[in-house]
Design a protein around this motif. Structure first.
Motif, PDB file in Angstrom:
ATOM      1  N   GLY A  34       8.000  41.314  40.983  1.00 24.18           N
ATOM      2  CA  GLY A  34       7.188  42.398  40.445  1.00 24.18           C
ATOM      3  C   GLY A  34       7.982  43.241  39.475  1.00 24.18           C
ATOM      4  N   ALA A  35       7.338  44.275  38.972  1.00 20.81           N
ATOM      5  CA  ALA A  35       7.964  45.136  37.981  1.00 20.81           C
ATOM      6  C   ALA A  35       9.169  45.860  38.562  1.00 20.81           C
ATOM      7  N   VAL A  36      10.237  45.894  37.809  1.00 21.05           N
ATOM      8  CA  VAL A  36      11.415  46.674  38.180  1.00 21.05           C
ATOM      9  C   VAL A  36      11.195  48.104  37.694  1.00 21.05           C
ATOM     10  N   ARG A  37      11.504  49.061  38.540  1.00 23.83           N
ATOM     11  CA  ARG A  37      11.366  50.475  38.168  1.00 23.83           C
ATOM     12  C   ARG A  37      12.674  50.963  37.530  1.00 23.83           C
ATOM     13  N   VAL A  38      12.545  51.706  36.452  1.00 26.21           N
ATOM     14  CA  VAL A  38      13.700  52.321  35.808  1.00 26.21           C
ATOM     15  C   VAL A  38      13.501  53.830  35.846  1.00 26.21           C
ATOM     16  N   ASN A  39      14.532  54.542  36.225  1.00 25.32           N
ATOM     17  CA  ASN A  39      14.404  55.985  36.382  1.00 25.32           C
ATOM     18  C   ASN A  39      14.649  56.710  35.063  1.00 25.32           C
ATOM     19  N   PRO A  40      13.704  57.550  34.615  1.00 29.48           N
ATOM     20  CA  PRO A  40      13.861  58.234  33.331  1.00 29.48           C
ATOM     21  C   PRO A  40      14.549  59.591  33.421  1.00 29.48           C
ATOM     22  N   THR A  41      14.824  60.093  34.628  1.00 23.47           N
ATOM     23  CA  THR A  41      15.447  61.406  34.745  1.00 23.47           C
ATOM     24  C   THR A  41      16.943  61.265  34.987  1.00 23.47           C
ATOM     25  N   GLY A  42      17.630  62.379  34.981  1.00 20.07           N
ATOM     26  CA  GLY A  42      19.058  62.362  35.263  1.00 20.07           C
ATOM     27  C   GLY A  42      19.847  63.045  34.171  1.00 20.07           C
ATOM     28  N   THR A  43      21.136  63.133  34.388  1.00 24.40           N
ATOM     29  CA  THR A  43      22.070  63.736  33.447  1.00 24.40           C
ATOM     30  C   THR A  43      23.448  63.172  33.738  1.00 24.40           C
ATOM     31  N   SER A  44      24.288  63.113  32.736  1.00 27.36           N
ATOM     32  CA  SER A  44      25.641  62.601  32.947  1.00 27.36           C
ATOM     33  C   SER A  44      26.441  63.482  33.889  1.00 27.36           C
ATOM     34  N   TRP A  45      26.006  64.734  34.094  1.00 30.23           N
ATOM     35  CA  TRP A  45      26.692  65.618  35.043  1.00 30.23           C
ATOM     36  C   TRP A  45      26.522  65.137  36.479  1.00 30.23           C
ATOM     37  N   LEU A  46      25.562  64.232  36.726  1.00 29.38           N
ATOM     38  CA  LEU A  46      25.377  63.699  38.075  1.00 29.38           C
ATOM     39  C   LEU A  46      26.484  62.729  38.490  1.00 29.38           C
ATOM     40  N   ALA A  47      27.320  62.339  37.529  1.00 29.36           N
ATOM     41  CA  ALA A  47      28.454  61.470  37.853  1.00 29.36           C
ATOM     42  C   ALA A  47      29.541  62.310  38.516  1.00 29.36           C
ATOM     43  N   THR A  48      29.286  62.708  39.751  1.00 33.20           N
ATOM     44  CA  THR A  48      30.200  63.573  40.489  1.00 33.20           C
ATOM     45  C   THR A  48      30.226  63.141  41.950  1.00 33.20           C
ATOM     46  N   ALA A  49      31.352  63.351  42.601  1.00 30.67           N
ATOM     47  CA  ALA A  49      31.520  62.911  43.988  1.00 30.67           C
ATOM     48  C   ALA A  49      30.449  63.508  44.892  1.00 30.67           C
ATOM     49  N   GLY A  50      29.846  62.668  45.716  1.00 28.84           N
ATOM     50  CA  GLY A  50      28.862  63.122  46.696  1.00 28.84           C
ATOM     51  C   GLY A  50      27.429  63.117  46.216  1.00 28.84           C
ATOM     52  N   SER A  51      27.220  62.953  44.902  1.00 25.24           N
ATOM     53  CA  SER A  51      25.847  62.946  44.375  1.00 25.24           C
ATOM     54  C   SER A  51      25.027  61.817  44.991  1.00 25.24           C
ATOM     55  N   GLY A  52      25.655  60.645  45.159  1.00 31.79           N
ATOM     56  CA  GLY A  52      24.946  59.516  45.764  1.00 31.79           C
ATOM     57  C   GLY A  52      24.598  59.736  47.214  1.00 31.79           C
ATOM     58  N   ASP A  53      25.423  60.521  47.939  1.00 33.36           N
ATOM     59  CA  ASP A  53      25.116  60.839  49.329  1.00 33.36           C
ATOM     60  C   ASP A  53      23.841  61.670  49.423  1.00 33.36           C
ATOM     61  N   VAL A  54      23.691  62.623  48.494  1.00 32.81           N
ATOM     62  CA  VAL A  54      22.474  63.437  48.456  1.00 32.81           C
ATOM     63  C   VAL A  54      21.259  62.556  48.192  1.00 32.81           C
ATOM     64  N   LEU A  55      21.395  61.627  47.235  1.00 34.65           N
ATOM     65  CA  LEU A  55      20.284  60.711  46.928  1.00 34.65           C
ATOM     66  C   LEU A  55      19.915  59.869  48.141  1.00 34.65           C
ATOM     67  N   SER A  56      20.905  59.399  48.885  1.00 31.41           N
ATOM     68  CA  SER A  56      20.622  58.589  50.071  1.00 31.41           C
ATOM     69  C   SER A  56      19.798  59.362  51.086  1.00 31.41           C
ATOM     70  N   GLY A  57      20.213  60.589  51.370  1.00 32.15           N
ATOM     71  CA  GLY A  57      19.453  61.401  52.316  1.00 32.15           C
ATOM     72  C   GLY A  57      18.053  61.681  51.833  1.00 32.15           C
ATOM     73  N   LEU A  58      17.909  61.990  50.551  1.00 28.76           N
ATOM     74  CA  LEU A  58      16.602  62.280  49.967  1.00 28.76           C
ATOM     75  C   LEU A  58      15.684  61.073  50.044  1.00 28.76           C
ATOM     76  N   ALA A  59      16.178  59.908  49.611  1.00 31.55           N
ATOM     77  CA  ALA A  59      15.346  58.697  49.640  1.00 31.55           C
ATOM     78  C   ALA A  59      15.052  58.263  51.073  1.00 31.55           C
ATOM     79  N   GLY A  60      16.018  58.449  51.986  1.00 30.71           N
ATOM     80  CA  GLY A  60      15.774  58.118  53.391  1.00 30.71           C
ATOM     81  C   GLY A  60      14.693  58.975  53.996  1.00 30.71           C
ATOM     82  N   SER A  61      14.663  60.238  53.621  1.00 33.57           N
ATOM     83  CA  SER A  61      13.615  61.132  54.102  1.00 33.57           C
ATOM     84  C   SER A  61      12.243  60.688  53.615  1.00 33.57           C
ATOM     85  N   LEU A  62      12.182  60.215  52.377  1.00 29.90           N
ATOM     86  CA  LEU A  62      10.913  59.713  51.841  1.00 29.90           C
ATOM     87  C   LEU A  62      10.479  58.437  52.562  1.00 29.90           C
ATOM     88  N   LEU A  63      11.446  57.605  52.943  1.00 30.43           N
ATOM     89  CA  LEU A  63      11.114  56.425  53.762  1.00 30.43           C
ATOM     90  C   LEU A  63      10.499  56.854  55.084  1.00 30.43           C
TER      91      LEU A  63
END
Length: 486
Positions: free
Chosen positions: A409-438
């Motif tokens: 099926g179609a692959v989703r590409v995310n249109p939001t974000g900023t290069s400032w998100l390349a910082t330690a721990g940002s991915g941990d926040v995303l994991s918790g957020l996406a897990g909550s949505l699950l």
């Protein structure tokens, strides 16, 4: 929803439409849209200097017809032909009738009589139109086009790409060699995947879509959620909702060495829409001190209590037992960071409940057994390969985050974000957020793509053009949520 279609699909739709239209009508539609975009960029067309870089295909024809329209409005238009004997005859005739000038890339017919003279002509232009290669181009620019692309980069004027920048791969977003860097890409009928995926996206600049009447299939190759799509998917509690109906997410993360990963994952989960967050792991004291509303346990995932989804892996170190215990649960599971390294492919494939994996490029490369550069250069292929290999949904983090499902099926590409998100721990926040949505009931594809969208928007809002920490991103999630819901 913004959609992108493969070259083969676009070509088929173009042939079907051309069969119903008078000869040349489709190219005229494209040229009209291209000329309008160029005029908007110039501001004042009369007296401006426009240079067309013209290849041998229909892409060059679009540029020539658009140049003719600009010439009729008083622009000084010069077409530089890379293959004079194969240039689009109708477009050339139209440009000449409108008063345009034609030279070869080697400098014949004027322009100082030399290749150097052609490059100087490009450098002095107010606008350079890239019509060198169309959407079928592969493998970067040919050697004779490279000096022209370099001159366009040195030009004081803007560079406009016709359909997509020459030298990039329309289907994959790969850039295998020298390519044109555009300030604006005017694309026809639909977006092409390469316009939405790095590294090609970096070459496209702003993208303007011109509707030329193509009839396209219902399912695209690639799709990007917009505010309205995300608003429909975000879980909003009803009057009868309680914390269990809203969903409970379990977080198995952190270690003595990385307690902050647990705190950040819990922060993302608490702001992600679930009714409650259960934490298990060695960082319980740090979590409860920062977030007293968290339900903390040190008895392991099996004894944590009821959850609707699990997040496992951030900062987990070498705790393979916890990862295995979570993967054995009959609820959706998000696997991140150390969990990706510790999760066996066979175990993930055998799961009956859905799995969402969230690697960055380095982690994806390790899982695939390739160099990181190979993943960065072919992000779409890497995401699809991982999804198929693990039988899971894969969220490949990066400058363009992709969400691919094992079922195709179609692959989703995310249109939001900023290069400032390349910082330690940002991915941990995303994991918790996406897990909550699950836990709130979204599918792995929706949870991943909605989580990435809100996370990227939160990053923009938190940074506002300045450095930002992962905790700032978590704190901005409610503002991003309100922004989406309007």
């Amino acid at each position: 929803m913004r959609s992108a279609y493969s070259v083969e699909t676009v070509r088929t739709a173009e042939r079907e439409l051309m069969a119903r239209l008078p000869e040349g009508a489709l190219m005229q539609r494209a040229a009209a849209g291209l000329a309008a975009a160029c005029a908007d960029l110039l501001g004042r067309v009369y007296g401006s200097r426009v240079v067309l870089l013209v290849g041998s295909g229909d892409n060059g024809g679009d540029a020539l017809y658009a140049g003719a329209r600009l010439a009729r409005r008083g622009a000084g238009v010069t077409a530089v032909l890379l293959a004079p004997e194969r240039a689009h005859a109708g477009g050339l005739a139209a440009l000449r009738r409108a008063g345009g000038r034609v030279v070869s890339a080697g400098g014949a017919e004027g322009a100082g009589g030399s290749a150097q003279g052609v490059e100087e002509l490009i450098e002095r232009a107010d606008l350079v139109v890239d019509g060198i290669v169309g959407i079928g181009g592969k493998g970067g620019l040919r050697p004779d086009a490279v000096p022209l692309a370099a001159a366009a980069q040195r030009s004081r004027g803007a560079v406009v790409a016709v359909d997509l920048p020459s030298g990039v791969d329309a289907d994959t977003g790969e850039v295998r060699g020298v390519a044109v860097r555009a300030d604006l890409t005017v694309t026809f009928g639909t977006h092409k995947p390469g316009l939405l995926i790095d590294p090609a996206r970096e070459y496209a600049g702003s993208v303007r879509l011109v509707d030329i009447g193509l009839e396209l299939p219902a399912e695209p190759e690639l799709e990007a959620l917009q505010h309205a799509d995300v608003a429909r998917l975000l879980p909003v509690p009803r009057a009868e909702s309680d914390k269990y109906r809203r969903g409970v997410v379990g977080i198995a993360a952190g270690s003595a060495r990385y307690p902050g990963a647990a705190v950040l994952a819990v922060a993302g989960a608490l702001r992600g829409g679930a009714g409650a967050v259960r934490y298990v792991g060695p960082a319980g004291d740090a979590v409860i001190t920062r977030f007293p509303e968290t339900l903390v346990s040190d008895q392991g995932p099996k004894h944590a209590g009821r959850v609707q989804a699990w997040v496992v892996g951030p900062g987990a170190g070498d705790d393979a037992a916890t990862v295995g215990e979570v993967l054995a649960a009959d609820v959706p599971v998000l696997v991140d960071a150390d969990g990706l390294r510790l999760a066996e492919a066979g175990v993930v494939r055998a799961r009956r409940a859905p799995t969402l994996m969230t690697p960055h490029a380095g982690e994806a490369a390790a899982l695939l057994g390739v160099d990181r550069a190979e993943v960065e250069g072919g992000r779409l292929a890497a995401a699809r390969e991982l999804a198929g290999r693990y039988g899971a949904t894969v969220l490949l983090k990066g400058s363009t985050t992709l969400v691919a499902d094992s079922g195709g099926g179609a692959v989703r590409v995310n249109p939001t974000g900023t290069s400032w998100l390349a910082t330690a721990g940002s991915g941990d926040v995303l994991s918790g957020l996406a897990g909550s949505l699950l836990a709130a009931g979204l599918s792995t594809v929706d949870a991943g793509s909605v989580g990435a969208y809100v996370h990227g928007l939160a990053g923009r809002l938190a940074a506002d053009g300045a450095p930002v920490g992962a905790h700032d991103v978590a704190e901005a999630v409610p503002e991003a949520w309100r922004n989406v819901l309007g």
